[in-house]
Design a protein around this motif. Structure first.
Motif, short mmCIF file in Angstrom:
data_model
loop_
_atom_site.label_atom_id
_atom_site.label_comp_id
_atom_site.label_asym_id
_atom_site.label_seq_id
_atom_site.Cartn_x
_atom_site.Cartn_y
_atom_site.Cartn_z
N UNK A 512 0.83 -1.19 0.00
CA UNK A 512 0.00 0.00 0.00
C UNK A 512 0.87 1.25 0.00
N UNK A 513 0.41 2.28 -0.70
CA UNK A 513 1.19 3.51 -0.84
C UNK A 513 0.27 4.71 -0.69
N UNK A 514 0.73 5.71 0.06
CA UNK A 514 -0.03 6.93 0.25
C UNK A 514 0.89 8.12 0.01
N UNK A 515 0.54 8.93 -1.00
CA UNK A 515 1.39 10.06 -1.38
C UNK A 515 0.60 11.35 -1.21
N UNK A 516 1.06 12.17 -0.27
CA UNK A 516 0.43 13.46 0.00
C UNK A 516 0.99 14.46 -1.00
N UNK A 517 0.34 14.60 -2.14
CA UNK A 517 0.82 15.49 -3.20
C UNK A 517 0.86 16.93 -2.71
N UNK A 518 -0.16 17.31 -1.95
CA UNK A 518 -0.24 18.63 -1.33
C UNK A 518 -1.10 18.48 -0.09
N UNK A 519 -1.25 19.57 0.64
CA UNK A 519 -2.04 19.51 1.87
C UNK A 519 -3.47 19.08 1.59
N UNK A 520 -3.98 19.38 0.39
CA UNK A 520 -5.36 19.07 0.07
C UNK A 520 -5.52 17.97 -0.97
N UNK A 521 -4.44 17.26 -1.32
CA UNK A 521 -4.52 16.23 -2.35
C UNK A 521 -3.73 14.99 -1.95
N UNK A 522 -4.31 13.83 -2.21
CA UNK A 522 -3.66 12.56 -1.87
C UNK A 522 -3.85 11.57 -3.00
N UNK A 523 -2.78 10.86 -3.34
CA UNK A 523 -2.85 9.74 -4.27
C UNK A 523 -2.53 8.47 -3.48
N UNK A 524 -3.33 7.45 -3.67
CA UNK A 524 -3.13 6.19 -2.93
C UNK A 524 -3.10 5.02 -3.90
N UNK A 525 -2.45 3.96 -3.47
CA UNK A 525 -2.32 2.76 -4.31
C UNK A 525 -2.26 1.54 -3.41
N UNK A 526 -2.90 0.47 -3.84
CA UNK A 526 -2.86 -0.78 -3.09
C UNK A 526 -2.92 -1.96 -4.03
N UNK A 527 -2.18 -3.02 -3.70
CA UNK A 527 -2.22 -4.24 -4.52
C UNK A 527 -1.86 -5.42 -3.64
N UNK A 528 -2.25 -6.62 -4.07
CA UNK A 528 -1.93 -7.80 -3.30
C UNK A 528 -2.73 -9.01 -3.74
N UNK A 529 -2.44 -10.14 -3.09
CA UNK A 529 -3.15 -11.39 -3.30
C UNK A 529 -3.98 -11.69 -2.05
N UNK A 530 -5.15 -12.32 -2.26
CA UNK A 530 -6.09 -12.57 -1.16
C UNK A 530 -6.76 -13.92 -1.39
N UNK A 531 -7.34 -14.49 -0.32
CA UNK A 531 -8.09 -15.73 -0.48
C UNK A 531 -9.31 -15.71 0.43
N UNK A 532 -10.29 -16.54 0.10
CA UNK A 532 -11.54 -16.62 0.85
C UNK A 532 -12.04 -18.05 0.88
N UNK A 533 -12.29 -18.57 2.07
CA UNK A 533 -12.85 -19.91 2.24
C UNK A 533 -14.33 -19.88 1.91
N UNK A 534 -14.78 -20.76 1.04
CA UNK A 534 -16.19 -20.82 0.68
C UNK A 534 -16.99 -21.51 1.78
N UNK A 535 -18.33 -21.33 1.83
CA UNK A 535 -19.15 -22.04 2.82
C UNK A 535 -18.86 -23.54 2.78
N UNK A 536 -18.67 -24.14 3.95
CA UNK A 536 -18.21 -25.53 4.01
C UNK A 536 -19.19 -26.51 3.36
N UNK A 537 -20.45 -26.15 3.26
CA UNK A 537 -21.42 -27.06 2.63
C UNK A 537 -21.02 -27.39 1.20
N UNK A 538 -20.37 -26.46 0.50
CA UNK A 538 -19.95 -26.72 -0.88
C UNK A 538 -18.82 -27.74 -0.95
N UNK A 539 -18.12 -27.97 0.15
CA UNK A 539 -17.02 -28.93 0.15
C UNK A 539 -17.52 -30.36 0.34
N UNK A 540 -18.81 -30.52 0.71
CA UNK A 540 -19.32 -31.86 1.01
C UNK A 540 -20.62 -32.21 0.29
#
Length: 796
Positions: A512-540
């Protein structure tokens, strides 16, 4: 609707009588009503109290100021009720401003403010009111904002529910008639709920198994503190999430005096109690209970409906025990019980639809409780340790009656999921520019899953799932926040996950990146990998073809690679513009192993698919993508009014096993929200507050598939054309919500009356053409019409 109208009239009459009594009393008391404002000022990095911080309150043209003591505490006496502006200043810290601070009587007003160190002087000259909406989590760089309970109460159509309130935020679309939300085109089931830093079960009444929402929230804004909501770009500490995250916090009960709140409304009758366990103690309790109004009316002999009505009750609590040397312990929890029982009339000549000949019993019980320990070792290091237990139990038993009223089982299911979780973390301030946060999470999951439904082709009951057992999942993370310069902040991290059932693991870098271009302006950036466990009923779950093999235990969690870039500009002290552009690539998605069935878990919001004849074994060979742009223009509440205009333009697709790309059903393509409100100080000496709020939603129609009528009638379930998945679009969704509130402040008590109406124009929005099981026809599936609620609250 007739029942709701009667209840509203009764409650309005009671509220009007109370209002008249209060107004008569205020005529004899012409002095301005005041109340105490107190709180704690903390360092956001170290969690240590800040000594000597200056609190400046602008109240009705007058200035009050005070400094924090050796415990970081402050107290301001005789603060006039109404909207005030509060600023907190301290050398070496970014100034904080609360421009929407509401002071009410009857209860002491308590604030807990965390200040962020700042070595530079970039924003000392100008402080913007919107900075108060930045996420509480200092590691969050993008796609997040904080919200207060007062905002949740204020927004039209919110019903005191954070999820319904979040429907106004950019990138969010209503997921259905309940409070489910679609975040950036993702399935509503991908939303995660957290409380006090640990994952909890779905905190909603009457939520379907596997869903993240429900008809009525268990959350009570009387116990909530300021909390965070995220739509993507999550920091490394967040696990099991590829969509939005509600990161909720409970507030601490008053440590100086006992206070009480009672409320009655369409949604329930309840009470909130708080105070110190004993006089002079820093340990406090906060507990809130609510019981269904309709159920209460039935208990006193009032017949409220000929059909089943939802009956529910819920409880929230937070007990806090500070110690002198061992840190602070807190015991917190939320839970609810709910049921719906519908009994068929024992006169078959009155049966018009198939469901008229059915007895149905549904149960919805869920809850989470945890023990949290926070220990501040020194001015650089603190620890958090949390252990919690959660349980959810959904059940449904349906019997079909003959004309002789003999019952035969038609459907029966029972889903019980329990979880024992541990979350531990440390936060280390290495120096003025570097902060390290690391931790581990462990979840021991136990399941008891059973579903039995009638199969038309077999002309008999078919077992869809029957599985008991346990599994576990483990996470570890580390992240480093670095002040690269006076203007540039970088957060790098790594998250790792292991899922025992499939013996799969992932390593997920995040930035994640946060760049305060000026007192009234901000540029932000975020990237990454993520995962999510599905409801267990789908596994059985077993295949719907008559094969009873269950090989889904090899399924691993769904994964997502995300990137988002944002730009924010403060146009003046209270007005800001913000835009974000994002791209999400979803992979390892469970899809049907049958290439003729274009089924993906990206295209469903619960587990209802396992009860269909077209359900097959799943494999992790699907993909998907979401991308879009979001625009926000928001004015914080000042000079008595506020507004927020948001729009999102996006695209949401999935690929099944055949490699072809299809719209997800959530791909409405666009959504626009306009939220606005106005308040007036009224009454004797302007002590009271009258407010009006409105919200307009305009969104693209939901995607749906053509229904094969002959096959649907033969199999007695909806069968869609697999070659034309989600090629049809429902009419655009339009909804106007309205709310009005009146707060009466007296010397020792306050009254609040809120009328909140969702879909005030009673517009019949549709979701497309679908098979109606009860009527055995294909017809438009309609959204709920007008939903009016009224609530009366007294605080003292």
């Amino acid at each position: 609707m007739k029942l709701t109208s009667i209840l509203i009239i009764a409650l309005a009459t009671q509220a009007t009588q109370s209002l008249a009594q209060v107004q008569d009393s205020t005529k004899t008391d012409r002095q301005m009503v005041t109340e105490t404002l107190k709180g704690t000022i903390l360092d956001k990095n170290t969690r240590l109290p800040l000594i000597g911080a200056t609190i400046i309150l602008s109240a009705n043209g007058n200035i009050k100021s005070v400094s924090t003591d050796h415990q970081g505490l402050f107290r301001l006496l005789d603060v006039p009720v109404g909207r005030q502006v509060l600023r907190v200043r301290m050398a070496g810290y970014r100034q904080e401003e609360l421009s929407e601070l509401l002071i009410t009587s009857g209860r002491e007003n308590i604030l807990n403010i965390e200040m962020e160190p700042q070595a530079n002087t970039l924003s000392e000259a100008v402080v913007y009111a919107n900075t108060g909406k930045q996420p509480l989590n200092q590691m969050a760089m993008v796609s997040g904002r904080s919200f207060s309970p007062e905002e949740t109460n204020r927004y039209a159509g919110a019903f005191f529910d954070p999820a319904r309130m979040a429907q106004s935020f950019p990138g969010v679309v209503a997921g259905g008639d309940d409070n489910e939300i679609i975040v950036r085109g993702n399935s509503p089931k991908s939303l995660q709920w957290r409380l006090e830093g640990i994952e909890i079960v779905n905190p909603n009444h009457f939520g379907a198994e596997g869903a993240a929402g429900g008809g009525i929230s268990m959350l009570n804004t009387m116990v909530l503190g300021k909390s965070d909501f995220y739509t993507g770009g999550l920091a490394a500490e967040y696990n099991n999430a590829i969509s939005g995250v509600f990161d909720l916090r409970f507030r601490k009960g008053n440590t100086d005096k006992r206070e009480y709140t009672f409320n009655v409304g369409v949604l329930g009758v309840g009470a909130t109690l708080e105070g110190p366990f004993k006089k002079g103690s820093d340990a406090s309790y906060l507990i809130s209970y609510r019981y269904s109004s309709l159920s209460l009316l039935e208990k006193v002999g009032v017949k409220v409906s000929d059909t089943g009505i939802p009956k529910y009750q819920d409880l929230s609590f937070n007990f806090v025990f500070p110690t002198k040397k061992a840190g602070t312990f807190s015991l917190f929890g939320i839970g609810g019980l709910g049921k719906i029982k519908e009994t068929a009339k024992r006169n078959f000549q009155e049966w018009e639809e198939r469901t008229d000949a059915q007895d149905m019993n549904l149960g919805f019980n869920a809850g989470s409780a945890g023990l949290k320990h926070q220990y501040i070792a020194n001015d650089r290091l603190y620890f958090n340790n949390i252990i919690s237990a959660s349980i959810s139990h959904n059940s449904n038993k349906t019997d079909t009656l003959t004309q002789d009223y003999v019952a035969s089982l038609y459907h029966k299911d029972k889903f019980t999921n329990t979880a024992i979780r541990y979350a531990g973390s440390l936060n280390y301030r290495a120096n003025s520019k570097n902060t390290i946060r690391a931790g581990i999470n462990a979840s021991l999951l136990r399941y008891d899953l059973y579903a039995l439904t009638y199969d038309t082709e077999l002309a008999a009951l078919k077992e869809r799932i029957n599985e008991k057992g346990n599994t576990s999942t483990y996470d570890a993370f580390a992240q480093l926040k670095t002040e690269l310069s006076d203007r540039l902040t970088l957060n790098t991290g790594l998250h790792a996950n292991y899922f025992a059932l499939s013996k799969s693991w992932t390593a997920e870098p995040r930035l994640g990146l946060n760049w305060k271009v000026a007192a009234d302006q901000t540029i932000s950036f975020g990237t990454g990998l993520y995962n999510r466990l599905e409801p267990l009923s789908y596994y059985f779950a077993k295949s719907g073809t008559g094969q009873n093999t269950t090989d889904n235990t090899a399924l691993s969690p769904t994964k997502s690679a995300q990137a988002v870039i944002g730009y924010e500009k403060n146009l003046n002290h209270t007005l800001r513009f913000k835009t974000e552009v994002y791209y999400q690539h979803l992979y390892n998605v469970p899809v049907s192993s049958d290439p003729d069935m274009n089924f993906s878990l990206l295209n469903v919001s619960d587990i209802s698919a396992i009860g269909t004849s077209t359900y097959r074994q799943l494999v992790n060979k699907g993909t998907g993508r979401n991308y879009g742009v979001e625009l926000t223009l928001e004015k914080s509440l000042s000079k008595g009014y506020y507004f927020m205009a948001t729009t999102s333009i996006f695209d949401s697709k999935f690929k099944a096993l055949n490699g072809k790309e299809y719209n997800t059903t959530f791909n409405t393509r666009y959504v626009g929200n306009l939220l606005l409100g106005k308040e007036w100080a009224v009454g004797q000496n302007k002590n009271n507050l009258f407010g009006m709020n409105a919200k307009l939603i305009y969104a693209g129609g939901r995607k749906y598939s053509p229904v094969l009528e002959e096959e649907s009638l033969r199999l007695d379930e909806e069968i869609i054309d697999q070659s034309r998945i989600n090629t049809l679009t429902a009419d655009p969704y339009t909804r106007l919500d309205f709310s009005s509130s009146y707060r009466i402040n007296r010397k020792k008590v306050s009254h609040l009356i809120i009328l909140d109406i969702q879909n005030i124009l009673n517009r019949e929005n549709t979701v497309g053409m679908h098979y109606n099981f009860s009527k055995r026809i294909i017809e438009p599936q309609k959204w709920t019409g007008i939903i009016p609620t009224i609530n009366y609250r007294i605080e003292f």
